[in-house]
Structure formats: structure tokens, C-alpha cells
Scaffold this motif. Structure first.
Motif, mmCIF file in Angstrom:
data_model
loop_
_atom_site.group_PDB
_atom_site.id
_atom_site.type_symbol
_atom_site.label_atom_id
_atom_site.label_comp_id
_atom_site.label_asym_id
_atom_site.label_seq_id
_atom_site.Cartn_x
_atom_site.Cartn_y
_atom_site.Cartn_z
ATOM 1 N N GLN A 23 0.858 -1.192 0.000
ATOM 2 C CA GLN A 23 0.000 0.000 0.000
ATOM 3 C C GLN A 23 0.886 1.231 0.000
ATOM 4 O OE1 GLN A 23 -2.554 1.003 3.448
ATOM 5 N NE2 GLN A 23 -4.281 0.955 2.020
ATOM 6 N N MET A 24 0.635 2.137 -0.942
ATOM 7 C CA MET A 24 1.431 3.364 -1.051
ATOM 8 C C MET A 24 0.538 4.582 -0.939
ATOM 9 S SD MET A 24 4.061 2.508 -4.177
ATOM 10 C CE MET A 24 5.305 1.227 -4.030
ATOM 11 N N GLN A 25 1.108 5.653 -0.419
ATOM 12 C CA GLN A 25 0.372 6.915 -0.315
ATOM 13 C C GLN A 25 1.005 7.956 -1.220
ATOM 14 O OE1 GLN A 25 0.520 9.053 3.417
ATOM 15 N NE2 GLN A 25 -1.450 10.037 3.057
ATOM 16 N N ASP A 26 0.165 8.620 -2.010
ATOM 17 C CA ASP A 26 0.608 9.746 -2.828
ATOM 18 C C ASP A 26 0.708 10.956 -1.915
ATOM 19 O OD1 ASP A 26 0.756 12.028 -4.476
ATOM 20 O OD2 ASP A 26 -0.222 10.969 -6.130
ATOM 21 N N GLU A 27 1.940 11.452 -1.690
ATOM 22 C CA GLU A 27 2.162 12.565 -0.755
ATOM 23 C C GLU A 27 1.458 13.845 -1.194
ATOM 24 O OE1 GLU A 27 3.428 12.474 2.098
ATOM 25 O OE2 GLU A 27 4.654 10.679 2.201
ATOM 26 N N THR B 4 -3.221 0.515 -3.618
ATOM 27 C CA THR B 4 -2.632 -0.816 -3.499
ATOM 28 C C THR B 4 -1.899 -1.102 -4.803
ATOM 29 O OG1 THR B 4 -4.407 -1.551 -2.044
ATOM 30 C CG2 THR B 4 -3.091 -3.263 -3.101
ATOM 31 N N GLU C 208 -3.877 10.248 -1.261
ATOM 32 C CA GLU C 208 -4.605 9.042 -1.647
ATOM 33 C C GLU C 208 -3.747 7.794 -1.439
ATOM 34 O OE1 GLU C 208 -6.810 7.208 -5.642
ATOM 35 O OE2 GLU C 208 -5.790 9.152 -5.728
ATOM 36 N N TYR C 209 -4.394 6.710 -0.883
ATOM 37 C CA TYR C 209 -3.724 5.431 -0.700
ATOM 38 C C TYR C 209 -4.043 4.521 -1.876
ATOM 39 C CZ TYR C 209 -2.306 6.489 4.083
ATOM 40 O OH TYR C 209 -1.722 7.047 5.183
#
Length: 297
Positions: free
Chosen positions: A231-235, A242, A239-240
Motif C-alpha cells: 500500500q502506497m500513499q501519494d504525498e 494498493t 490518496e492510498y
């Protein structure tokens, strides 16, 4: 209430410690490494008349002041000095992506140190220093001024400022610069340059100012490692997502996206005639800056 006051006192004390730490490190660099190189790299606006003195053997006859020579019946020459006072403007991207870092430092911390080093180098030459912090809007503008206390204020803002925006609009920041700075200035634009659509505005700004782009990046931004499903978050959007990093096509698509942004930065600055510096967070920005100053000088 008392607890809140104590907490505020602690926060202020902590901030001053951070400011002092950065001042000691970057001032040492500007004093011993960059001072002379900065002076050589960025010349004054031209030569201004200083005084007249008696002609000496070896003086250029073209500098003779004929009016004074006629008055005193012996040759006098005009003496000129470089008009040294300049304005340094630091344009700093404070969008969400600057809080990324997988090595020892965030991009924001490296950008703060570079900006502080440049500011103290300019102070050594008695130049004015201004600051613009931007995201997808202008977050803060500090007009150019001289002096140590002014530079320390700039460092404080770089450390503690909390931006409202998260995204990046480089074109908007450059347009604002052209509106507020009427005279030619030395401009350093510090960002990761994960943006586009700024080429035209950059060209306009570079025609007016002596502009350099400093791209600060992290090695993990260049390519996504194979870590499986994560899971990554756009700084910049919060937005998270997968992401299946095990997919070769996902990794290739990201690498292509990053390569295009990097090439856009290089090409845009080349076409505008502006300078560029690339530095990774785990590299020595000192070496990069020094090399750039020497090439210019």
C-alpha cells in the motif's frame, strides 16, 4: 493552559536548536567553501564610477578623464568598481513530495541546507536574500533584505512552515516571481521537479533573471523495487493505492513516468538557457554546488 505554554516553550526551544544547528553547518560551508566561488560565479550588474586619480604608468589611456586632465594640466584617469550588490531569490517547493526520503534525510531537509548555504554565501557578498515557498499556490513570500537576522528568519520558515497545499505548480510560482521582482536577480529554484507544463513560463523568467534549477531526489523515486503487493500513499494527494510491485509492467510504467519528468526538467532548463544541478539526498550537495560555481566562474 500551563501545559500548553510549556509545550510552546519547548517547541520554540527545539526550533531554535534546529536553526542554530543548520546555521553552524551551512555558515561554515559558505565561509570556507562557497564565499569566493559564489562571488566569481555571480557577477555584479556592471561597472560603476568610483573616483579619479592621477595617471600612472601602464594605465589604459582610454580611461583618461579629459575634463579633469585639462583642469589640472596633468593626466587623470577614471576608476571604476564592480557594482556588486545583487539580489538572491530562493524559490522552494514545499509540496507533499518533498517529505519523501528513504536514506538518511528527507528531500525537504537537504533543500533547507542547500538554501541556507546559498543564503549565507550571498550575505558574505552583501547581497539581498528573499524567499518564496510554493506548492500549487504561493504559500509565503519574504521580500529580499540583507543581514544575518533576515537569513535566520528564512531558515526558520524553511524548517517549520506548514503549507496548505500539497501539489506542485512550478509555472504558477515562476509567473509570481516575474510579477514581484522587477529587476534582474539570481534565482535558485529548488524542487524534485516531479511536474510538467512549466517550460514556457521558465523561458520567460530565465530571460529576465539568472536562473538555476536544483533538482533534489531520492534513489527510490527512480524505480519501484519488487516488494510484492504494497500500500502506497501519494504525498501530494493523500490518496492510498494498493500497488503490485511484483508486476514488471507496473515497475516499467513508473520508471517511464519518472524518466519523462526528469527529461522534461533537463530539456526545459536547457532550452531556456538556465543552469541545472542534480543532487540525490545521499550524495554530497557540497560537491555539486562547488562544481557548478566553478564551471560558471
Amino acid at each position: 493552559m500551563k501545559w500548553a505554554r510549556e509545550r510552546a516553550k519547548m517547541d520554540t526551544k527545539e526550533l531554535l536548536k534546529k536553526v542554530r544547528k543548520i546555521e553552524i553547518k551551512t555558515r561554515r560551508l559558505s565561509d570556507h567553501v562557497f564565499g569566493g566561488e559564489y562571488h566569481s560565479a555571480f557577477k555584479g550588474r556592471g561597472m560603476t564610477f568610483s573616483e579619479v586619480r592621477q595617471y600612472q604608468f601602464g594605465d589604459d589611456v582610454r580611461s583618461i578623464d579629459w575634463n579633469v586632465t585639462a583642469r589640472y594640466n596633468e593626466p587623470f584617469v577614471k576608476v571604476f568598481e564592480e557594482e556588486r550588490e545583487l539580489t538572491l531569490m530562493l524559490m522552494v517547493d514545499v509540496s507533499g513530495s518533498e517529505m519523501f526520503g528513504t536514506q538518511s534525510q528527507f528531500k525537504k531537509e537537504v533543500i533547507t541546507e542547500i538554501a541556507a548555504t546559498l543564503a549565507f554565501s550571498a550575505t558574505q557578498n552583501n547581497d539581498k536574500i528573499g524567499l518564496m515557498l510554493f506548492t500549487d499556490k504561493i504559500e509565503l513570500y519574504i521580500p529580499p533584505k540583507k543581514g544575518r537576522s533576515h537569513v535566520l528568519r528564512i531558515i526558520r520558515e524553511l524548517i517549520e512552515f506548514k503549507p496548505e497545499g500539497k501539489k506542485t505548480n512550478i509555472a504558477g510560482a515562476l509567473k509570481y516571481l516575474s510579477n514581484v521582482l522587477k529587476k534582474k536577480a539570481i534565482v535558485f529554484l529548488l524542487s524534485d521537479f516531479i511536474a510538467d507544463k512549466y517550460q514556457h513560463t521558465l523561458k520567460i523568467a530565465a530571460n529576465k533573471h539568472d536562473l538555476t534549477g536544483i533538482r533534489v531526489y531520492d534513489r527510490r523515486e527512480e524505480e519501484i523495487p519488487n516488494l510484492g503487493i504494497v500500500q502506497m500513499q501519494d504525498e501530494e494527494t493523500g490518496e492510498y493505492l494498493t500497488v503490485n510491485t511484483g508486476s514488471k509492467s507496473v515497475r516499467n510504467n513508473y520508471a517511464e513516468f519518472y524518466r519523462k519528468r526528469k527529461n522534461y526538467f533537463t530539456e526545459s532548463f536547457r532550452l531556456s538557457g538556465a543552469g541545472t544541478i542534480d543532487t540525490r539526498v545521499d550524495e554530497s550537495y557540497v560537491t555539486k554546488l562547488l562544481g557548478y560555481f566553478k564551471r560558471r566562474g
